[in-house]
Design a protein around this motif. Structure first.
Motif, PDB file in Angstrom:
ATOM      1  N   LYS A 124       0.850  -1.200   0.000  1.00 54.78           N
ATOM      2  CA  LYS A 124       0.000   0.000   0.000  1.00 54.78           C
ATOM      3  C   LYS A 124       0.890   1.257   0.000  1.00 54.78           C
ATOM      4  CE  LYS A 124      -4.062   1.640   2.455  1.00 54.78           C
ATOM      5  NZ  LYS A 124      -4.934   1.417   3.605  1.00 54.78           N
ATOM      6  N   PHE A 125       1.955   1.212   0.785  1.00 56.57           N
ATOM      7  CA  PHE A 125       2.878   2.336   0.818  1.00 56.57           C
ATOM      8  C   PHE A 125       3.613   2.464  -0.512  1.00 56.57           C
ATOM      9  CE2 PHE A 125       6.935   4.401   2.027  1.00 56.57           C
ATOM     10  CZ  PHE A 125       6.405   5.635   2.340  1.00 56.57           C
ATOM     11  N   LEU A 126       4.041   1.337  -1.082  1.00 55.73           N
ATOM     12  CA  LEU A 126       4.711   1.362  -2.383  1.00 55.73           C
ATOM     13  C   LEU A 126       3.796   1.972  -3.446  1.00 55.73           C
ATOM     14  CD1 LEU A 126       7.052   0.629  -4.320  1.00 55.73           C
ATOM     15  CD2 LEU A 126       5.968  -1.616  -4.590  1.00 55.73           C
ATOM     16  N   THR A 127       2.519   1.657  -3.414  1.00 58.15           N
ATOM     17  CA  THR A 127       1.563   2.227  -4.360  1.00 58.15           C
ATOM     18  C   THR A 127       1.528   3.750  -4.238  1.00 58.15           C
ATOM     19  OG1 THR A 127       0.228   0.221  -4.345  1.00 58.15           O
ATOM     20  CG2 THR A 127      -0.868   2.242  -5.070  1.00 58.15           C
ATOM     21  N   ALA A 128       1.526   4.246  -3.005  1.00 58.70           N
ATOM     22  CA  ALA A 128       1.528   5.696  -2.789  1.00 58.70           C
ATOM     23  C   ALA A 128       2.814   6.325  -3.328  1.00 58.70           C
ATOM     24  CB  ALA A 128       1.359   6.010  -1.307  1.00 58.70           C
ATOM     25  N   VAL A 129       3.941   5.673  -3.088  1.00 57.62           N
ATOM     26  CA  VAL A 129       5.230   6.178  -3.586  1.00 57.62           C
ATOM     27  C   VAL A 129       5.232   6.164  -5.116  1.00 57.62           C
ATOM     28  CG1 VAL A 129       7.724   5.741  -3.685  1.00 57.62           C
ATOM     29  CG2 VAL A 129       6.507   5.557  -1.508  1.00 57.62           C
ATOM     30  N   ASN A 130       4.736   5.079  -5.715  1.00 52.98           N
ATOM     31  CA  ASN A 130       4.699   4.987  -7.179  1.00 52.98           C
ATOM     32  C   ASN A 130       3.786   6.043  -7.795  1.00 52.98           C
ATOM     33  OD1 ASN A 130       6.550   2.927  -7.375  1.00 52.98           O
ATOM     34  ND2 ASN A 130       5.016   1.312  -7.424  1.00 52.98           N
ATOM     35  N   SER A 131       2.712   6.369  -7.115  1.00 50.22           N
ATOM     36  CA  SER A 131       1.812   7.414  -7.593  1.00 50.22           C
ATOM     37  C   SER A 131       2.551   8.752  -7.683  1.00 50.22           C
ATOM     38  CB  SER A 131       0.608   7.530  -6.661  1.00 50.22           C
ATOM     39  OG  SER A 131      -0.211   8.595  -7.044  1.00 50.22           O
ATOM     40  N   VAL A 132       3.307   9.070  -6.652  1.00 45.22           N
ATOM     41  CA  VAL A 132       4.097  10.306  -6.664  1.00 45.22           C
ATOM     42  C   VAL A 132       5.217  10.193  -7.707  1.00 45.22           C
ATOM     43  CG1 VAL A 132       5.592  11.832  -5.315  1.00 45.22           C
ATOM     44  CG2 VAL A 132       3.544  10.856  -4.266  1.00 45.22           C
ATOM     45  N   ALA A 133       5.828   9.022  -7.819  1.00 45.82           N
ATOM     46  CA  ALA A 133       6.905   8.824  -8.799  1.00 45.82           C
ATOM     47  C   ALA A 133       6.403   9.056 -10.221  1.00 45.82           C
ATOM     48  CB  ALA A 133       7.501   7.427  -8.658  1.00 45.82           C
ATOM     49  N   ASN A 134       5.177   8.646 -10.500  1.00 41.91           N
ATOM     50  CA  ASN A 134       4.606   8.895 -11.833  1.00 41.91           C
ATOM     51  C   ASN A 134       4.483  10.391 -12.091  1.00 41.91           C
ATOM     52  OD1 ASN A 134       4.398   6.167 -12.390  1.00 41.91           O
ATOM     53  ND2 ASN A 134       2.282   6.029 -11.693  1.00 41.91           N
ATOM     54  N   LYS A 135       4.065  11.141 -11.085  1.00 38.97           N
ATOM     55  CA  LYS A 135       3.956  12.595 -11.223  1.00 38.97           C
ATOM     56  C   LYS A 135       5.330  13.224 -11.417  1.00 38.97           C
ATOM     57  CE  LYS A 135      -0.277  12.832  -8.527  1.00 38.97           C
ATOM     58  NZ  LYS A 135      -0.918  13.292  -7.302  1.00 38.97           N
ATOM     59  N   VAL A 136       6.325  12.677 -10.728  1.00 36.37           N
ATOM     60  CA  VAL A 136       7.699  13.164 -10.870  1.00 36.37           C
ATOM     61  C   VAL A 136       8.203  12.902 -12.289  1.00 36.37           C
ATOM     62  CG1 VAL A 136      10.092  12.810 -10.108  1.00 36.37           C
ATOM     63  CG2 VAL A 136       8.259  13.053  -8.413  1.00 36.37           C
ATOM     64  N   THR A 137       7.888  11.730 -12.833  1.00 38.45           N
ATOM     65  CA  THR A 137       8.298  11.395 -14.197  1.00 38.45           C
ATOM     66  C   THR A 137       7.695  12.377 -15.204  1.00 38.45           C
ATOM     67  OG1 THR A 137       8.506   9.061 -13.623  1.00 38.45           O
ATOM     68  CG2 THR A 137       8.269   9.577 -15.960  1.00 38.45           C
ATOM     69  N   ILE A 138       6.437  12.695 -15.032  1.00 41.98           N
ATOM     70  CA  ILE A 138       5.776  13.662 -15.910  1.00 41.98           C
ATOM     71  C   ILE A 138       6.433  15.036 -15.758  1.00 41.98           C
ATOM     72  CG2 ILE A 138       3.610  14.919 -16.309  1.00 41.98           C
ATOM     73  CD1 ILE A 138       2.186  12.234 -15.503  1.00 41.98           C
ATOM     74  N   PHE A 139       6.709  15.427 -14.522  1.00 38.99           N
ATOM     75  CA  PHE A 139       7.361  16.710 -14.254  1.00 38.99           C
ATOM     76  C   PHE A 139       8.728  16.771 -14.935  1.00 38.99           C
ATOM     77  CE2 PHE A 139      10.153  19.347 -11.578  1.00 38.99           C
ATOM     78  CZ  PHE A 139       9.463  20.553 -11.622  1.00 38.99           C
ATOM     79  N   LYS A 140       9.492  15.675 -14.842  1.00 40.01           N
ATOM     80  CA  LYS A 140      10.817  15.619 -15.477  1.00 40.01           C
ATOM     81  C   LYS A 140      10.703  15.744 -16.992  1.00 40.01           C
ATOM     82  CE  LYS A 140      13.602  12.293 -14.492  1.00 40.01           C
ATOM     83  NZ  LYS A 140      14.202  11.022 -14.067  1.00 40.01           N
ATOM     84  N   ALA A 141       9.707  15.091 -17.579  1.00 38.92           N
ATOM     85  CA  ALA A 141       9.525  15.146 -19.033  1.00 38.92           C
ATOM     86  C   ALA A 141       9.170  16.561 -19.486  1.00 38.92           C
ATOM     87  CB  ALA A 141       8.448  14.165 -19.454  1.00 38.92           C
ATOM     88  N   GLN A 142       8.415  17.250 -18.661  1.00 37.92           N
ATOM     89  CA  GLN A 142       8.000  18.610 -19.016  1.00 37.92           C
ATOM     90  C   GLN A 142       9.078  19.644 -18.702  1.00 37.92           C
ATOM     91  OE1 GLN A 142       4.406  18.914 -16.706  1.00 37.92           O
ATOM     92  NE2 GLN A 142       3.147  17.957 -18.295  1.00 37.92           N
ATOM     93  N   ASN A 143      10.018  19.301 -17.853  1.00 36.43           N
ATOM     94  CA  ASN A 143      11.063  20.243 -17.424  1.00 36.43           C
ATOM     95  C   ASN A 143      12.430  19.575 -17.555  1.00 36.43           C
ATOM     96  OD1 ASN A 143       9.300  22.466 -16.097  1.00 36.43           O
ATOM     97  ND2 ASN A 143       8.533  20.564 -15.241  1.00 36.43           N
ATOM     98  N   GLN A 144      12.800  19.205 -18.762  1.00 40.62           N
ATOM     99  CA  GLN A 144      14.038  18.457 -18.969  1.00 40.62           C
ATOM    100  C   GLN A 144      15.258  19.200 -18.444  1.00 40.62           C
ATOM    101  OE1 GLN A 144      14.176  17.191 -23.032  1.00 40.62           O
ATOM    102  NE2 GLN A 144      12.569  15.686 -22.697  1.00 40.62           N
ATOM    103  N   GLY A 145      16.138  18.425 -17.829  1.00 38.75           N
ATOM    104  CA  GLY A 145      17.371  18.974 -17.300  1.00 38.75           C
ATOM    105  C   GLY A 145      17.250  19.558 -15.908  1.00 38.75           C
ATOM    106  N   ILE A 146      16.061  19.564 -15.360  1.00 36.85           N
ATOM    107  CA  ILE A 146      15.844  20.148 -14.035  1.00 36.85           C
ATOM    108  C   ILE A 146      16.275  19.156 -12.946  1.00 36.85           C
ATOM    109  CG2 ILE A 146      13.465  19.410 -13.649  1.00 36.85           C
ATOM    110  CD1 ILE A 146      13.043  22.465 -12.843  1.00 36.85           C
ATOM    111  N   LYS A 147      16.826  19.693 -11.869  1.00 33.89           N
ATOM    112  CA  LYS A 147      17.278  18.843 -10.761  1.00 33.89           C
ATOM    113  C   LYS A 147      16.466  19.073  -9.487  1.00 33.89           C
ATOM    114  CE  LYS A 147      21.920  18.770 -12.474  1.00 33.89           C
ATOM    115  NZ  LYS A 147      22.638  17.919 -13.016  1.00 33.89           N
ATOM    116  N   GLU A 148      15.584  20.033  -9.530  1.00 31.50           N
ATOM    117  CA  GLU A 148      14.755  20.379  -8.372  1.00 31.50           C
ATOM    118  C   GLU A 148      13.291  20.107  -8.690  1.00 31.50           C
ATOM    119  OE1 GLU A 148      15.831  21.852  -5.270  1.00 31.50           O
ATOM    120  OE2 GLU A 148      17.760  21.161  -6.032  1.00 31.50           O
TER     121      GLU A 148
END
Length: 139
Positions: free
Chosen positions: A40-64
């Motif tokens: 259940k905790f892993l699912t919550a982490v993966n949900s945030v990780a998916n949002k992070v992946t989208i954020f990275k794709a939209q903001n390439q090269g960003i480290k923050e």
């Protein structure tokens, strides 16, 4: 980069040894967190990780990370501490898990650091994998 795989393995290895050291005495023996609790905790982490992946794709090269994502990451600790708070005083399985894995400290140290979050997500995946490897069950 921190060796989160070795760290996860070491946690479960020591937990299993501690449980086995009680030689069949179940009353006071520590218990392993259940599969559904950790997944259940892993699912919550993966949900945030998916949002992070989208954020990275939209903001390439960003480290923050954005402040919104950082807040979501920080919020990951809420369901954990809630579950720990629901435990009886005799059953400290989730409290022990939180304490021994340093999950709350990990979450608090991430802030907006993208790399730190990615390392944390890998640590949680490794904890789930080694939980299964060492015989983690639902009861």
């Amino acid at each position: 980069m921190e060796d989160v795989v070795a760290k996860a393995n070491a946690y479960w290895e020591s937990t299993v040894k501690e449980i086995k050291s009680y030689n069949g005495e179940r009353r006071n023996a520590p218990k392993m967190i259940t599969t559904s609790q950790i997944r259940k905790f892993l699912t919550a982490v993966n949900s945030v990780a998916n949002k992070v992946t989208i954020f990275k794709a939209q903001n390439q090269g960003i480290k923050e990370l954005s402040d919104d994502l950082a807040a979501e990451i920080k919020y990951l600790q809420v369901p954990l501490v809630y579950q720990a708070g629901r435990e009886s005083s005799r059953d400290r399985t989730i409290k022990d898990f939180i304490k021994k894995t340093n999950i709350i400290e990990y979450i608090n140290s991430i802030g907006t650091d993208l790399k730190a979050f990615e390392t944390f997500a890998k640590y949680i995946e490794a904890l789930v994998a080694y939980h299964k490897y060492y015989g983690g069950k639902d009861k």
